[in-house]
Design a protein around this motif. Structure first.
Motif, PDB file in Angstrom:
ATOM      1  N   ARG A  43       1.057  -1.124   0.157  1.00 36.24           N
ATOM      2  CA  ARG A  43       0.297  -0.052  -0.283  1.00 36.24           C
ATOM      3  C   ARG A  43       0.941   1.200  -0.204  1.00 36.24           C
ATOM      4  NH1 ARG A  43      -4.692  -0.438   4.263  1.00 36.24           N
ATOM      5  NH2 ARG A  43      -4.576   2.235   3.545  1.00 36.24           N
ATOM      6  N   THR A  46       2.474   2.126  -3.197  1.00 33.67           N
ATOM      7  CA  THR A  46       1.728   2.443  -4.044  1.00 33.67           C
ATOM      8  C   THR A  46       1.184   3.064  -4.605  1.00 33.67           C
ATOM      9  OG1 THR A  46      -0.317   1.097  -3.161  1.00 33.67           O
ATOM     10  CG2 THR A  46       0.546  -0.204  -4.827  1.00 33.67           C
ATOM     11  N   THR A 131      -5.597   4.638  -1.827  1.00 33.89           N
ATOM     12  CA  THR A 131      -4.499   3.649  -0.883  1.00 33.89           C
ATOM     13  C   THR A 131      -4.087   3.755   0.811  1.00 33.89           C
ATOM     14  OG1 THR A 131      -2.402   4.455  -1.308  1.00 33.89           O
ATOM     15  CG2 THR A 131      -3.219   2.599  -3.316  1.00 33.89           C
ATOM     16  N   ALA A 135      -6.222  -1.516   0.058  1.00 33.73           N
ATOM     17  CA  ALA A 135      -5.781  -1.498  -1.478  1.00 33.73           C
ATOM     18  C   ALA A 135      -7.188  -0.746  -2.599  1.00 33.73           C
ATOM     19  CB  ALA A 135      -5.931  -2.867  -1.232  1.00 33.73           C
TER      20      ALA A 135
END
Length: 170
Positions: A43, A46, A131, A135
């Motif tokens: 997480r 990203t 995020t 997710a």
């Protein structure tokens, strides 16, 4: 395979099948199910990756803006391009954010492909902000997975007694 959400009827690594398999999420695989195997790190990665990509994309748009200034196309065209990118980014943000909660209609998705391509910065920012809570798409996938598991358990529960000996109602 389930028609409704595409989950497999047998999980990975289970001989004989003991239930549906969760769908993998982009960048997360199936770690979203139990929040294990580096879920938190994924997480963070990203979020950082989508923010970095959005910043680089804004720099590219800045170069495009400077190209318009060098080409001396006029203030109307420059303003039109800026407004177009701003509106498309806002619409792409909203569409992407909503697609995390419910499956988008494939026909509508196809018709919005150009808008989403122009407003890619909005999509990247929606991914970045999502995020922080989960997710992206986890809530939707979790609902579908849990309903598939519930349906599977309902189908596989055994009846008690012999149905042929059941009393008939008159």
């Amino acid at each position: 395979m389930s028609d409704e959400n595409g989950t497999q009827d047998t999980p990975a690594g289970s001989p004989g099948g003991t239930g549906p398999r969760p769908d993998p999420l982009r960048f997360f695989g199936t770690t979203w199910v139990n929040h294990d195997n580096g879920y938190a790190a994924r997480r963070i990665a990203t979020a950082a990756g989508s923010l970095a990509t959005a910043v680089v994309s804004c720099l590219v748009l800045r170069f495009a803006y400077q190209g318009l200034q060098i080409a001396d196309v006029g203030s109307f065209v420059t303003l039109l391009v800026i407004v177009m990118f701003a509106i498309c980014s806002a619409l792409a943000f909203g569409h992407t954010w909503e697609s995390f909660n419910k499956r988008p209609d494939p026909d509508r998705q196809a018709s919005l492909r150009g808008l989403l391509a122009i407003g890619f910065v909005g999509s990247l920012l929606a991914y970045f902000f999502r995020t922080f809570t989960e997710a992206p798409g986890e809530k939707l996938h979790r609902q579908e997975y849990e309903s598939a598991v519930a349906q599977y358990e309902k189908r596989t529960t055994r009846r008690t007694g012999n149905p042929s000996k059941k009393r008939r109602r008159s």
